[in-house]
Every structure is written in structure tokens, then in C-alpha cells.
Design an enzyme around this catalytic site. Structure first.
Site, PDB file in Angstrom:
ATOM      1  N   HIS A   1      -9.504   1.963  -1.294  1.00 11.13           N
ATOM      2  CA  HIS A   1      -8.061   1.751  -1.098  1.00 11.13           C
ATOM      3  C   HIS A   1      -7.490   1.133  -2.372  1.00 11.13           C
ATOM      4  CE1 HIS A   1      -4.223   0.897   0.422  1.00 11.13           C
ATOM      5  NE2 HIS A   1      -4.529   0.379   1.601  1.00 11.13           N
TER       6      HIS A   1
ATOM      7  N   PHE B   1       1.287  -2.996   4.578  1.00 10.60           N
ATOM      8  CA  PHE B   1       1.555  -4.309   5.139  1.00 10.60           C
ATOM      9  C   PHE B   1       3.040  -4.609   4.974  1.00 10.60           C
ATOM     10  CE2 PHE B   1      -2.892  -6.421   4.591  1.00 10.60           C
ATOM     11  CZ  PHE B   1      -3.304  -5.833   5.772  1.00 10.60           C
TER      12      PHE B   1
ATOM     13  N   HIS C   1      -3.341   7.847   5.764  1.00 11.49           N
ATOM     14  CA  HIS C   1      -3.474   6.514   5.176  1.00 11.49           C
ATOM     15  C   HIS C   1      -4.917   6.050   5.390  1.00 11.49           C
ATOM     16  CE1 HIS C   1      -2.106   2.876   3.367  1.00 11.49           C
ATOM     17  NE2 HIS C   1      -2.385   2.138   4.427  1.00 11.49           N
TER      18      HIS C   1
ATOM     19  N   LYS D   1      -9.824   7.771   1.034  1.00 10.26           N
ATOM     20  CA  LYS D   1     -10.217   6.380   0.777  1.00 10.26           C
ATOM     21  C   LYS D   1     -11.700   6.169   1.052  1.00 10.26           C
ATOM     22  CE  LYS D   1      -5.769   4.061   1.644  1.00 10.26           C
ATOM     23  NZ  LYS D   1      -4.900   5.207   1.961  1.00 10.26           N
TER      24      LYS D   1
ATOM     25  N   CYS E   1       0.800  -1.223   0.000  1.00  7.62           N
ATOM     26  CA  CYS E   1       0.000   0.000   0.000  1.00  7.62           C
ATOM     27  C   CYS E   1       0.837   1.280   0.000  1.00  7.62           C
ATOM     28  CB  CYS E   1      -0.922   0.013   1.210  1.00  7.62           C
ATOM     29  SG  CYS E   1      -1.737  -1.558   1.496  1.00  7.62           S
TER      30      CYS E   1
ATOM     31  N   GLU F   1      -2.554   5.378  13.481  1.00  7.49           N
ATOM     32  CA  GLU F   1      -2.143   6.571  12.738  1.00  7.49           C
ATOM     33  C   GLU F   1      -2.429   7.837  13.541  1.00  7.49           C
ATOM     34  OE1 GLU F   1      -2.336   8.432   8.230  1.00  7.49           O
ATOM     35  OE2 GLU F   1      -3.744   6.847   8.784  1.00  7.49           O
TER      36      GLU F   1
END
Length: 402
Positions: free
Chosen positions: A331, A390, A294, A326, A162, A305
Site C-alpha cells: 500500500h 482514512f 482499494h 497491493k 490513501c 468494498e
């Protein structure tokens, strides 16, 4: 060190097929997430996504091109055409020899891969098209941009889940800032909304069946999207000398690794990346007015976050605006940071902060100004764009008004 500016931007995503349409949707807080229109959708438990609609490859590419271009490559080329067209650049001679392309993707030609697995394993075919490997490889989009525009300098693909496109844009920024290249075409693309791509993500149990609600107490997971965002990063004096329109300045980038867990995010890793971007840009935390988060809509990401932002910005965190687009376009995995950079440009150029839509209930663990549900007018001088992947791979970019 050279100054680095953006002189072209292009996109295709669930909100629109170009930058103007995408930014209009962000200003309106419009959602591009809806029911999936793909083969065997009835076999999926997750049936929504930020899918690019109203798009027919046959209307944009001929049959020979479609045989070579996976959907993610098609998106890249369409966004690149808009970005390079806006920049007004023509790559010839020394400029062509020294300029490059750095793009991000996570899955590459996953649609092509999915279709050919079906052909071989489900339909029992013993032959596939001879160009399947060059169609599905992760560097296909980068190579086609290079070939189409005669760009002969440093070109490669970054794959870091990502954070792929933020990593790619960070690399492109450093190439131009160091003087290694006068121009870099950069960004990212992804098209994972095929049966196998969604089925794989279902296995992680991080997907929402009904919508993306970042930072909201009732959030229940992420929603996949697709699309591309492409930019032209150019050395400032080179752009000025030719009278180019400058959209914004890229002032800093940083990367970190959590070195902790393959899927669970780390507050410390995220904080190191944000602090690193500020240091690289030479900016005090108080100069940042907006962060494009994010903000995936998962319980773990959003609270981690927000906690990292609070650690990095201290008392200024209460005055910061932080939103997740998003919630509107989904995403887009390896392409998501590039699409989200458009919200950063909109904030700097138009003074409009894109909202976090679908925000229903405050979460005490996400107690920041998340610009809930409606866009906001505000003048900001500098912004951050976060990407936390990830594998614990983080990349943060800093942009500023010129």
C-alpha cells in the site's frame, strides 16, 4: 467537453523501476514485499514492506539535486521522465503556458522529516540544511516536475491520505476535459518507509507482520509500500493531431466523503463514488469488466468494498473481476492509486487482469471474483480504479479502451 486520453506512463515501485518491469511482475503474480532495509528496523514490530530495492539515488541524481529532492520527489521525477518521454511532448510556448501538474501525496518528504527529527532531537544538532523546508513540503515533487519540464499552467498537490493520487488524477482529468488545459501531468508518489513513518502506522494496529492477503479469510492487515506512478493526460484531438500513441481513455471520475468516521470505511460512501464515476463516464454498470480494488487486506476495508461493489453492480457483480495489486507492491498510501492505474492500463491494452496474490481461503463476505493468485486473460472495454482513504475520502476513476 473534451475527450481525455493517456499518452504516457511511468513508474518506480517495489515491483520494478519502470512500467514494463512492473507489468511483467503483475502478469507473473510476483511479490515485491520483503524484509525492510532501513535504519533501526530491529526496533519495529512490523519489519516487512513493499520497498523499492536496487535503487541508489547517487546513480540517478547529483549531490546538489539530492540536497533538494526527498526520496518521494526522486521517485516522482524518475516516473515523470518515463511518462513524458513516452508521450513525446515538449512543453514550449502556448502548450507550456496552459499545461499543468497535479500530483498526490500523503506524507510528502517524510524521509527528510524523519532524518531531521533525529538530527535535532536524538543527536542534539542545532542546525539543519537550509533547504529542509522546500525538500519536505508536500508540493516539492509537483514544483520540481513543473520546473524541469517548463510546465507553467495550473499546478498543485493533493493530500487526501490513501486517495491522494486518485483525487489528483480526477482533478487533472477535469482540467483537460473542460478545456482549461490541453495536457496535465498527474499521478502520485510516496516514500513513507522510514522508521518514523512505519512506527506511526504500527500504532493503528492495522499492519500485517507476514504479508498482504486481500479478500482472503485469513488476512490480517495491510503492508506499506512506496513508489510513484505518473501519467500524461492529454486532450484527444491534440494527441491525434501529433500522432501520439494512445494508451487508454480517461472517461470518468467521482469523489465522495463518508462524513462518518476518521478510520472506519463506509459502504455508502464507497458506493456513491463508484456510482458517480459511472455516471460521469456515461457508462452502464454492465460495461465494466474489471475493478482495481482499494483492497488493503484489512478485515474492515475488504468486506466493506465488496459489499459496496455488490450494491452498485447488482447481478453483474458476479461477472466482474476485481483484484488488489497491493498484494504485490504493498500500500503506497498517497501514491498507491497511481501505481494501481497501471494494472488498469494493462487490462485494457493487453487483455491481462492482474491477480490478487496470497489468496488462501474464501471469505463469504468477499464473495466476488478476486482473480486469485494467477493473472487472467480477458478482454475488457472499461474498468474502474477505487481509492478509499482514512478520513472517509473516496475517489474512483473510470478508464476505457480507445
Amino acid at each position: 467537453m473534451k475527450r481525455v486520453v493517456i499518452t504516457g506512463a511511468g513508474t518506480i515501485n517495489a515491483l520494478g523501476h519502470d512500467v514494463a518491469t512492473t507489468c511483467a511482475a503483475m502478469r507473473e503474480g510476483r511479490s515485491g514485499i520483503g524484509p525492510l532495509d532501513i535504519r533501526d528496523a530491529d526496533r519495529l514490530s512490523i519489519r516487512i514492506g513493499g520497498q523499492v530495492t536496487g535503487y541508489e539515488a547517487e546513480a540517478r541524481f547529483n549531490r546538489q539535486q539530492i540536497a533538494l529532492y526527498d526520496r518521494y520527489t526522486q521517485f516522482t521525477l524518475l516516473a515523470a521522465a518515463e511518462a513524458i518521454g513516452q508521450s513525446g511532448l515538449s512543453f514550449e510556448g502556448e502548450l507550456a503556458a496552459r499545461s499543468g501538474v497535479v500530483l498526490g501525496t500523503s506524507g510528502g518528504g517524510l524521509t527528510t522529516q524523519d532524518e531531521n527529527y533525529r538530527a535535532v532531537y536524538e543527536e542534539g544538532k542545532n542546525r539543519v540544511h537550509p533547504f529542509i523546508v522546500p525538500k519536505l513540503m508536500n508540493n516539492a515533487a509537483c514544483s520540481h516536475v513543473s520546473m524541469q519540464y517548463n510546465i507553467k499552467g495550473p499546478s498543485f498537490t493533493v493530500a487526501s491520505a490513501c486517495a491522494s493520487s486518485n483525487h489528483a488524477m480526477g482533478q487533472a482529468f477535469w482540467f483537460v476535459r473542460s478545456g482549461m488545459a490541453p495536457v496535465m501531468v498527474t499521478g502520485g508518489s510516496e516514500s513513507m518507509l522510514c522508521f518514523g513513518g512505519i512506527k506511526a502506522w504500527e500504532g493503528l494496529r492495522v499492519m500485517s507482520k507476514d504479508g498482504c492477503r486481500p479478500f482472503s479469510a485469513n488476512r490480517n492487515g495491510m503492508v506499506q509500500g512506496e513508489g510513484a506512478g505518473i501519467f500524461v493526460f492529454e486532450e484527444y484531438e491534440h494527441a491525434r493531431a501529433r500522432g501520439a500513441e494512445i494508451l487508454a481513455e480517461v472517461v470518468g471520475a467521482a469523489m465522495s466523503s463518508d462524513a462518518a468516521d476518521i478510520v472506519m470505511p463506509s459502504k455508502q460512501g464507497a458506493a456513491r463514488a463508484m456510482r458517480g464515476a459511472l455516471a460521469d463516464a456515461g457508462l452502464a454498470p454492465e460495461t465494466i469488466g474489471y475493478i482495481n480494488a482499494h483492497g488493503t487486506g484489512t478485515a474492515a476495508n475488504d468486506k466493506t468494498e465488496c459489499s459496496a461493489v455488490a450494491d452498485v453492480f447488482g447481478a453483474h457483480a458476479d461477472r466482474l473481476m476485481i483484484s488488489s495489486t497491493k498484494s504485490m507492491h504493498g500500500h503506497a498510501i498517497g501514491g498507491t492509486g497511481a501505481i494501481e492505474a497501471l494494472a488498469c492500463l494493462m487490462a485494457l491494452r493487453e487483455g491481462v487482469i492482474a491477480p490478487t496474490i496470497n489468496y488462501d481461503e474464501p471469505d463469504p463476505e468477499c464473495a466476488l471474483d478476486v482473480v486469485p493468485n494467477e493473472a487472467r486473460e480477458a478482454r475488457v472495454e472499461a474498468v474502474l480504479s477505487n481509492a478509499f482513504a482514512f478520513g472517509g475520502l473516496n475517489a474512483v476513476l473510470a478508464f476505457a479502451r480507445v
